[in-house]
Design a protein around this motif. Structure first.
Motif, short mmCIF file in Angstrom:
data_model
loop_
_atom_site.label_atom_id
_atom_site.label_comp_id
_atom_site.label_asym_id
_atom_site.label_seq_id
_atom_site.Cartn_x
_atom_site.Cartn_y
_atom_site.Cartn_z
N GLY A 1 0.82 -1.20 0.00
CA GLY A 1 0.00 0.00 0.00
C GLY A 1 0.86 1.26 0.00
O GLY A 1 0.60 2.21 -0.74
N PHE A 2 1.91 1.24 0.81
CA PHE A 2 2.83 2.38 0.83
C PHE A 2 3.65 2.45 -0.46
O PHE A 2 4.05 3.53 -0.89
CB PHE A 2 3.74 2.30 2.05
N THR A 3 3.89 1.29 -1.08
CA THR A 3 4.59 1.27 -2.37
C THR A 3 3.82 2.06 -3.41
O THR A 3 4.37 2.94 -4.09
CB THR A 3 4.78 -0.18 -2.86
N VAL A 4 2.53 1.77 -3.56
CA VAL A 4 1.75 2.44 -4.60
C VAL A 4 1.50 3.91 -4.26
O VAL A 4 1.40 4.76 -5.16
CB VAL A 4 0.42 1.70 -4.86
N ILE A 5 1.43 4.23 -2.97
CA ILE A 5 1.28 5.64 -2.58
C ILE A 5 2.54 6.42 -2.98
O ILE A 5 2.45 7.53 -3.52
CB ILE A 5 1.02 5.75 -1.07
N LEU A 6 3.71 5.84 -2.71
CA LEU A 6 4.96 6.50 -3.09
C LEU A 6 5.06 6.65 -4.60
O LEU A 6 5.50 7.70 -5.10
CB LEU A 6 6.15 5.70 -2.56
N ILE A 7 4.66 5.62 -5.34
CA ILE A 7 4.73 5.69 -6.81
C ILE A 7 3.84 6.82 -7.31
O ILE A 7 4.24 7.61 -8.19
CB ILE A 7 4.32 4.34 -7.43
N SER A 8 2.63 6.93 -6.79
CA SER A 8 1.73 8.02 -7.21
C SER A 8 2.32 9.38 -6.89
O SER A 8 2.19 10.33 -7.66
CB SER A 8 0.37 7.87 -6.52
N LEU A 9 2.99 9.47 -5.74
CA LEU A 9 3.63 10.72 -5.36
C LEU A 9 4.77 11.07 -6.32
O LEU A 9 4.88 12.20 -6.78
CB LEU A 9 4.16 10.62 -3.93
N TYR A 10 5.60 10.07 -6.63
CA TYR A 10 6.71 10.29 -7.55
C TYR A 10 6.23 10.72 -8.93
O TYR A 10 6.82 11.60 -9.56
CB TYR A 10 7.57 9.03 -7.67
N VAL A 11 5.18 10.06 -9.41
CA VAL A 11 4.65 10.40 -10.74
C VAL A 11 4.15 11.84 -10.76
O VAL A 11 4.31 12.56 -11.75
CB VAL A 11 3.53 9.43 -11.14
N GLY A 12 3.57 12.28 -9.65
CA GLY A 12 3.09 13.66 -9.56
C GLY A 12 4.20 14.68 -9.72
O GLY A 12 3.97 15.81 -10.17
N PHE A 13 5.43 14.30 -9.36
CA PHE A 13 6.55 15.23 -9.45
C PHE A 13 6.80 15.68 -10.90
O PHE A 13 7.24 16.79 -11.13
CB PHE A 13 7.84 14.59 -8.92
N TYR A 14 6.54 14.77 -11.86
CA TYR A 14 6.81 15.15 -13.25
C TYR A 14 5.57 15.22 -14.12
O TYR A 14 5.55 15.91 -15.15
CB TYR A 14 7.83 14.19 -13.88
N TYR A 15 4.49 14.52 -13.73
CA TYR A 15 3.28 14.54 -14.56
C TYR A 15 2.66 15.94 -14.59
O TYR A 15 2.16 16.38 -15.63
CB TYR A 15 2.27 13.52 -14.04
#
Length: 619
Positions: A144-158
């Motif tokens: 769950g924390f894995t996918v939360i971090l991934i969504s956060l990282y994607v937001g940095f450049y999306y």
């Protein structure tokens, strides 16, 4: 007058339902009022007092979508993003045209739809975000924390892509579009119009549109690489700030506000795509472009790479593994038909990808015809399609400024609702895990969007495109496939397909068919395992044009990817170390739903058998 409150649980024969559902277990009270008359006779009156709805745990009832259509539009808006326009059509053209639909639909049926359905059902039943749903099997909460971090990282450049679209939108409000000629301050001596190019090989090296994007917008000529970023450019920073403000006011009140925003952001792209298609098919050469898009070459199916690209496209186009589907469905009513929603929304996503191909290739066919070059010389994917080739095609039309405004409004709306989904995954996932944040959602949302903005500033510097490329390459590649794999294993093999199917029956009235259960337990996990192995085996270091990233940049990228993936083993170790008892008992607690931990005390583990007390693990 004497007033007494009696719990409804005491009077179960009167007020308790015969078969209460989890979402109908809010405590109720009956207020008994005893009135004594002068003649000594007592009369009893009662009033049913219904307090604020709560969860069984005693918390306030979770908010729900204002309307069912709000949820559907939110899911469609998230899944249908920029990749539907700049990725799928090109893949289809490159990999056999219509023949590419064979592996695409095959993987859609055996993996895409089952995983999409699984996430919607998981979120709706447990009514929590990506981390909180793992109360069904606590040892897997790390995913769950894995996918939360991934969504956060994607937001940095999306969000940066959306800011580019906004910059182009503002630049389109002119009588002559700025990417038409080479007489601008940002142009280099190598810039030349299409008509002036002497050879086809030089076409994309210095066209006005190419130089406008790289030199006029990004100013990449002022950077020597990722170790020479420079300061954030105020024009892109301003556009990025506008995007962040739009995101904040779309999300700050939860689904009550975001559910209304998607009425515009999720529907506008379809209106614009239809308008662009109607204009595109009237252009000379458009039919040739569409024929090339649909041409069938079944021999391509003998190439393993075609199947791998189809599988990769399915993994990323539906949006599974970002925690967004779980977060959105957690705000559904408990009895919502998530099965029907999964079929409808995943089908619309794929049909949109296919439909957008007609729009893209009608204009690419026009460009090929206008400049008398082969179609494969103008066909490309990624940012180069929507920020170079398409703007260049639009610039040749009568009323080009109007068409440019329409096109970039479409890109803006395509990006905004996908960005909203990613942010909602982070916000919902964390406030559900850390309950004290519920009362401060507005402030926490502000914290998340401001933090995202500050990190994104690295992407709007002179060398920001290098940071963007690095993030795009590592943030959600192998890590997202790994996350979905662990998610599928946790649900199918530890929580159990049968138990999961019973949960779905409790919501929609019937269990999933055998096909869905087989996909969840065997087909989808094997497919995901294959994709993870292929992702590692076929890894190529990132590059931007002729620029090769230094070794330290690749190390940073891998650290970023591993930081999300390592949450799975780290949380599992943490959980096993903090639970009470011997190791075998701790393991039993860790794989048993939290609501059934009392069974572990009696040696009952639903999925597995606890080792005998004499086992060394239990000593």
């Amino acid at each position: 007058m004497l007033t007494e409150r009696v719990s409804a649980e005491v009077m179960s024969s009167v007020v308790a339902p015969e078969n209460p559902s989890p979402n109908a277990m809010a405590p109720k009270e009956v207020e008994l009022i005893l009135v004594k008359e002068q003649n000594g006779v007592q009369f009893t009156s009662s009033t049913l007092v219904v307090p604020a709805q709560t969860h069984p745990s005693g918390e306030e009832e979770r908010e729900t979508w204002g309307k069912k259509i709000d949820f559907l539009l939110s899911v469609i808006g998230f899944a249908v993003d920029l990749a539907n326009v700049w990725r799928f059509p090109y893949l289809c053209y490159k990999n056999g045209g219509g023949a590419f639909l064979v592996p695409y639909l095959f993987f859609m049926v055996i993996a895409g739809m089952p995983l999409f359905y699984m996430e919607l059902a998981l979120g709706q039943y447990n009514r929590e975000g990506a981390a909180g749903v793992w109360k069904i099997c606590p040892i897997f909460k790390g995913v769950g924390f894995t996918v939360i971090l991934i969504s956060l990282y994607v937001g940095f450049y999306y969000n940066v892509i959306i800011s580019w679209a906004l910059f182009y939108l503002f630049s389109s409000f002119t009588s002559e579009l700025p990417w038409v000629h080479c007489n601008n301050t940002w142009n280099s001596p190598n810039c030349s119009d299409w008509a002036e190019n002497g050879s086809v090989s030089d076409i994309y090296k210095a066209t006005p549109a190419q130089e406008y994007f790289e030199r006029g917008v990004l100013h990449i000529q002022d950077s020597n690489g990722i170790d020479d970023l420079g300061r954030p450019r105020w024009q892109l920073t301003s556009c990025l700030a506008v995007v962040i403000i739009l995101l904040y006011f779309s999300l700050w009140k939860g689904v009550k506000t975001s559910g209304k925003v998607v009425w515009i952001t999720a529907t506008m792209p379809y209106v614009v795509l239809t308008v662009l298609l109607l204009r595109g098919v009237t252009l000379p050469g458009a039919i040739d472009g569409i024929k090339a898009y649909l041409s069938v070459d079944f021999l391509k199916l003998c190439d393993a790479k075609v199947w791998i690209e189809a599988a990769t496209q399915i993994c990323f186009s539906l949006g599974v593994g970002f925690g967004v589907l779980i977060a959105f469905s957690s705000y559904n009513k408990f009895s919502n038909n998530c099965y029907r929603d999964a079929i409808i929304t995943s089908s619309i996503n794929s049909l949109t990808s296919f439909f957008s191909g007609f729009v893209v290739f009608s204009f690419l066919g026009y460009m090929s015809h206008k400049h008398n070059v082969a179609l494969d010389k103008v066909a490309r994917d990624g940012a180069g399609l929507v920020f170079v080739i398409y703007p260049e095609a639009i610039a040749t039309l009568p009323g080009s400024s109007v068409w440019a405004v329409i096109f970039f409004i479409m890109l803006l709306t395509l990006g905004i609702d996908s960005a909203m989904g990613g942010m909602e995954s982070v916000i919902t996932g964390l406030i559900d895990e850390f309950k004290f944040l519920h009362k401060h959602r507005e402030l926490f949302t502000l914290f998340i969007v401001v933090s995202t903005f500050l990190i994104s500033l690295f992407c709007v510097t002179n060398g920001g495109m290098y940071v963007f490329t690095l993030l795009d390459h590592f943030a959600a590649g192998t890590s997202i496939l790994f996350g979905v794999l662990i998610e599928a294993i946790g649900i199918s093999w530890f929580y159990g397909v049968d138990r999961f199917s019973d949960d779905i029956r409790e919501m929609i009235g019937h269990r999933p068919g055998r096909y869905w259960r087989l996909c969840w337990k065997f087909v989808s996990p094997c497919f995901l395992l294959f994709m993870v192995v292929v992702s590692f085996a076929m890894f190529n270091p990132p590059n931007y044009g002729s620029y090769t990233f230094p070794p330290w940049a690749n190390m940073v990228g891998w650290c970023l990817a591993m930081s999300s993936m390592t949450m799975v083993p780290l949380y599992a170790i943490y959980k096993l170390c903090t639970l009470p008892g011997k190791f075998c008992n701790r393991l039993a607690y860790a794989i048993t739903p939290e609501t059934e931990h009392h069974l572990v005390e009696n040696g009952e583990v639903r999925q597995f058998t606890v080792s005998a007390p004499s086992s060394s693990l239990c000593l």
